[in-house]
Design a protein around this motif. Structure first.
Motif, PDB file in Angstrom:
ATOM      1  N   ASN A 187     -57.911-125.721 -68.813  1.00 53.73           N
ATOM      2  CA  ASN A 187     -58.220-127.039 -69.370  1.00 53.73           C
ATOM      3  C   ASN A 187     -57.016-127.979 -69.374  1.00 53.73           C
ATOM      4  OD1 ASN A 187     -60.860-126.188 -69.655  1.00 53.73           O
ATOM      5  ND2 ASN A 187     -60.645-125.621 -71.805  1.00 53.73           N
ATOM      6  N   ASP A 188     -56.315-128.140 -70.508  1.00 53.80           N
ATOM      7  CA  ASP A 188     -55.210-129.095 -70.579  1.00 53.80           C
ATOM      8  C   ASP A 188     -53.890-128.486 -70.135  1.00 53.80           C
ATOM      9  OD1 ASP A 188     -55.080-127.473 -72.898  1.00 53.80           O
ATOM     10  OD2 ASP A 188     -53.855-128.972 -73.925  1.00 53.80           O
ATOM     11  N   VAL A 189     -53.891-127.208 -69.723  1.00 52.72           N
ATOM     12  CA  VAL A 189     -52.676-126.603 -69.167  1.00 52.72           C
ATOM     13  C   VAL A 189     -52.580-127.018 -67.703  1.00 52.72           C
ATOM     14  CG1 VAL A 189     -51.443-124.470 -68.663  1.00 52.72           C
ATOM     15  CG2 VAL A 189     -52.754-124.671 -70.783  1.00 52.72           C
ATOM     16  N   ILE A 190     -51.480-127.677 -67.376  1.00 57.78           N
ATOM     17  CA  ILE A 190     -51.291-128.194 -66.024  1.00 57.78           C
ATOM     18  C   ILE A 190     -50.892-127.077 -65.069  1.00 57.78           C
ATOM     19  CG2 ILE A 190     -49.873-129.741 -64.606  1.00 57.78           C
ATOM     20  CD1 ILE A 190     -49.542-131.472 -67.177  1.00 57.78           C
ATOM     21  N   CYS A 191     -49.919-126.250 -65.493  1.00 54.15           N
ATOM     22  CA  CYS A 191     -49.412-125.196 -64.625  1.00 54.15           C
ATOM     23  C   CYS A 191     -48.654-124.161 -65.449  1.00 54.15           C
ATOM     24  CB  CYS A 191     -48.500-125.758 -63.529  1.00 54.15           C
ATOM     25  SG  CYS A 191     -47.049-126.660 -64.136  1.00 54.15           S
ATOM     26  N   HIS A 192     -48.436-122.993 -64.844  1.00 56.22           N
ATOM     27  CA  HIS A 192     -47.600-121.918 -65.400  1.00 56.22           C
ATOM     28  C   HIS A 192     -48.174-121.307 -66.672  1.00 56.22           C
ATOM     29  CE1 HIS A 192     -44.099-124.301 -63.358  1.00 56.22           C
ATOM     30  NE2 HIS A 192     -44.891-123.709 -62.477  1.00 56.22           N
ATOM     31  N   GLY A 193     -49.504-121.354 -66.818  1.00 56.62           N
ATOM     32  CA  GLY A 193     -50.135-120.687 -67.946  1.00 56.62           C
ATOM     33  C   GLY A 193     -49.935-119.179 -67.865  1.00 56.62           C
ATOM     34  N   ILE A 194     -49.556-118.558 -68.980  1.00 59.78           N
ATOM     35  CA  ILE A 194     -49.279-117.121 -69.025  1.00 59.78           C
ATOM     36  C   ILE A 194     -50.570-116.356 -69.314  1.00 59.78           C
ATOM     37  CG2 ILE A 194     -48.029-115.317 -70.261  1.00 59.78           C
ATOM     38  CD1 ILE A 194     -45.848-117.386 -70.857  1.00 59.78           C
ATOM     39  N   TYR A 239     -61.021-123.106 -60.686  1.00 67.32           N
ATOM     40  CA  TYR A 239     -62.409-122.656 -60.787  1.00 67.32           C
ATOM     41  C   TYR A 239     -63.077-123.288 -62.009  1.00 67.32           C
ATOM     42  CZ  TYR A 239     -60.706-118.610 -58.025  1.00 67.32           C
ATOM     43  OH  TYR A 239     -60.128-117.787 -57.093  1.00 67.32           O
ATOM     44  N   PRO A 240     -64.315-123.774 -61.862  1.00 71.78           N
ATOM     45  CA  PRO A 240     -65.100-124.090 -63.047  1.00 71.78           C
ATOM     46  C   PRO A 240     -65.637-122.789 -63.643  1.00 71.78           C
ATOM     47  CG  PRO A 240     -66.400-124.502 -61.073  1.00 71.78           C
ATOM     48  CD  PRO A 240     -65.026-124.053 -60.612  1.00 71.78           C
ATOM     49  N   VAL A 241     -65.716-122.728 -64.956  1.00 74.09           N
ATOM     50  CA  VAL A 241     -66.284-121.557 -65.633  1.00 74.09           C
ATOM     51  C   VAL A 241     -67.731-121.893 -65.980  1.00 74.09           C
ATOM     52  CG1 VAL A 241     -66.077-119.930 -67.534  1.00 74.09           C
ATOM     53  CG2 VAL A 241     -64.018-120.973 -66.553  1.00 74.09           C
ATOM     54  N   GLY A 242     -68.668-121.357 -65.192  1.00 72.05           N
ATOM     55  CA  GLY A 242     -70.068-121.747 -65.352  1.00 72.05           C
ATOM     56  C   GLY A 242     -70.243-123.205 -64.963  1.00 72.05           C
ATOM     57  N   ASP A 243     -71.139-123.899 -65.649  1.00 77.56           N
ATOM     58  CA  ASP A 243     -71.374-125.314 -65.381  1.00 77.56           C
ATOM     59  C   ASP A 243     -70.386-126.159 -66.172  1.00 77.56           C
ATOM     60  OD1 ASP A 243     -73.581-124.803 -63.707  1.00 77.56           O
ATOM     61  OD2 ASP A 243     -74.909-124.620 -65.452  1.00 77.56           O
ATOM     62  N   VAL A 244     -69.799-127.151 -65.513  1.00 76.41           N
ATOM     63  CA  VAL A 244     -68.889-128.065 -66.191  1.00 76.41           C
ATOM     64  C   VAL A 244     -69.516-129.453 -66.257  1.00 76.41           C
ATOM     65  CG1 VAL A 244     -66.830-126.783 -65.518  1.00 76.41           C
ATOM     66  CG2 VAL A 244     -67.676-128.611 -64.023  1.00 76.41           C
ATOM     67  N   GLN A 259     -67.687-121.040 -71.473  1.00 75.34           N
ATOM     68  CA  GLN A 259     -68.567-121.883 -70.674  1.00 75.34           C
ATOM     69  C   GLN A 259     -68.059-123.325 -70.685  1.00 75.34           C
ATOM     70  OE1 GLN A 259     -71.425-121.303 -68.875  1.00 75.34           O
ATOM     71  NE2 GLN A 259     -71.587-123.469 -68.409  1.00 75.34           N
ATOM     72  N   GLY A 260     -67.918-123.917 -69.475  1.00 72.01           N
ATOM     73  CA  GLY A 260     -67.489-125.304 -69.361  1.00 72.01           C
ATOM     74  C   GLY A 260     -66.001-125.496 -69.183  1.00 72.01           C
ATOM     75  N   ASP A 261     -65.215-124.412 -69.314  1.00 73.09           N
ATOM     76  CA  ASP A 261     -63.774-124.494 -69.052  1.00 73.09           C
ATOM     77  C   ASP A 261     -63.512-124.728 -67.572  1.00 73.09           C
ATOM     78  OD1 ASP A 261     -63.027-123.977 -71.685  1.00 73.09           O
ATOM     79  OD2 ASP A 261     -62.571-121.862 -71.338  1.00 73.09           O
ATOM     80  N   VAL A 262     -62.261-125.133 -67.274  1.00 74.03           N
ATOM     81  CA  VAL A 262     -61.730-125.018 -65.914  1.00 74.03           C
ATOM     82  C   VAL A 262     -60.461-124.186 -66.001  1.00 74.03           C
ATOM     83  CG1 VAL A 262     -62.673-127.093 -64.864  1.00 74.03           C
ATOM     84  CG2 VAL A 262     -60.533-127.242 -66.138  1.00 74.03           C
TER      85      VAL A 262
END
Length: 260
Positions: free
Chosen positions: A84-91, A123-128, A100-103
């Motif tokens: 979602n709001d994590v741009i990059c380098h998420g651990i 990736y979309p998680v389910g339907d976004v 559901q609805g995340d990216v």
């Protein structure tokens, strides 16, 4: 550090690494669903990469200039998992479950026979929702437009300019602080590849260059916020961010996408 041009044989080896990255994405796609943890995705990716005779390059990685006892710890994951709001380098985390609805942006780097493969897929998680779907599609288009400019004789500036123009014309913004990069035997080599227009960016693209283009496009402001862990980068306004990345090699005939 000078730019290292790659031979046709070296590009072939880089493509083998890139194709293993692509196969890892194809495997993970079936596992991206509500309830799965990012640690589970990380374990699947690591097992697959190692089973094919390669090693994850992010695991244990510390960027140059950030080493030493007072600096951040080595990156602990095989993948970067940015939700979602994590741009990059998420651990990757055992506590972080997809909803559901995340990216989720998954960034994968590996070394195969001494050569690096590197790419990112969101990736979309389910339907976004429609707004997120539009952000995903525009970011994909930004990457495609950037690749089209990656031709011998052009400047790197043209890549950044077309990405910025397309993102902003759709009401989005482009992250400035994190860039594409050359690669080969090392994960980060020259040149740096900006995703925005900078008139100082006059480096000519040459046959034999290998580099990534990896635009990070935010739904809101371009500004970023680094978490206390020293790795996780979020949007400053909490809005969503999407990233896509390919590694490409420059030939006389045009760019070859090594991670396609």
């Amino acid at each position: 550090m000078p730019i290292t041009l790659k031979s046709a044989k070296q590009i072939a080896l880089l493509r083998e690494a890139g194709q293993l990255v692509r196969a890892t994405f194809d495997l993970l796609r079936d596992h991206v669903r509500p309830g799965v943890t990012t640690a589970e995705l990380d374990a699947i990716a690591e097992e697959f990469i190692r089973s094919h005779g390669a090693e994850p390059v992010y695991k244990g990685y510390v960027p140059a200039g950030r080493r030493g006892p007072s600096k951040i710890p080595p990156f602990p994951g095989t993948i970067c998992a940015s939700i979602n709001d994590v741009i990059c380098h998420g651990i990757p985390s055992k506590k972080e479950r997809l909803r559901q609805g995340d990216v989720i942006g998954v960034d994968i780097g590996l070394r195969l026979n001494g050569w690096i493969g590197d790419a990112c897929e969101t990736y979309p998680v389910g339907d976004v929702d429609d707004a997120t779907h539009h952000l995903i599609e525009v970011t994909k288009q930004c990457l495609t437009l950037g690749i089209e400019q990656a031709r011998a004789g052009n400047t790197l500036r043209k890549i950044g300019a077309v990405i910025q123009q397309h993102a902003e014309s759709n009401g989005f913004s482009v992250v400035r602080e994190y860039t594409g990069h050359g690669l080969g035997r090392n994960l980060h080599e020259e040149p740096s590849v900006l995703h925005y227009d900078d008139p100082r960016n006059t480096q000519k693209i040459m046959v034999g260059m290998v580099f990534t283009i990896e635009p990070m496009v935010n739904a809101g402001k371009a500004s970023t916020r680094l978490e206390a862990d020293g790795w996780t980068v979020r949007t400053s306004d909490g809005q969503r961010s999407v990233q896509f990345e390919h590694t490409l090699a420059i030939t006389e005939e045009g760019p070859i996408i090594l991670t396609a």
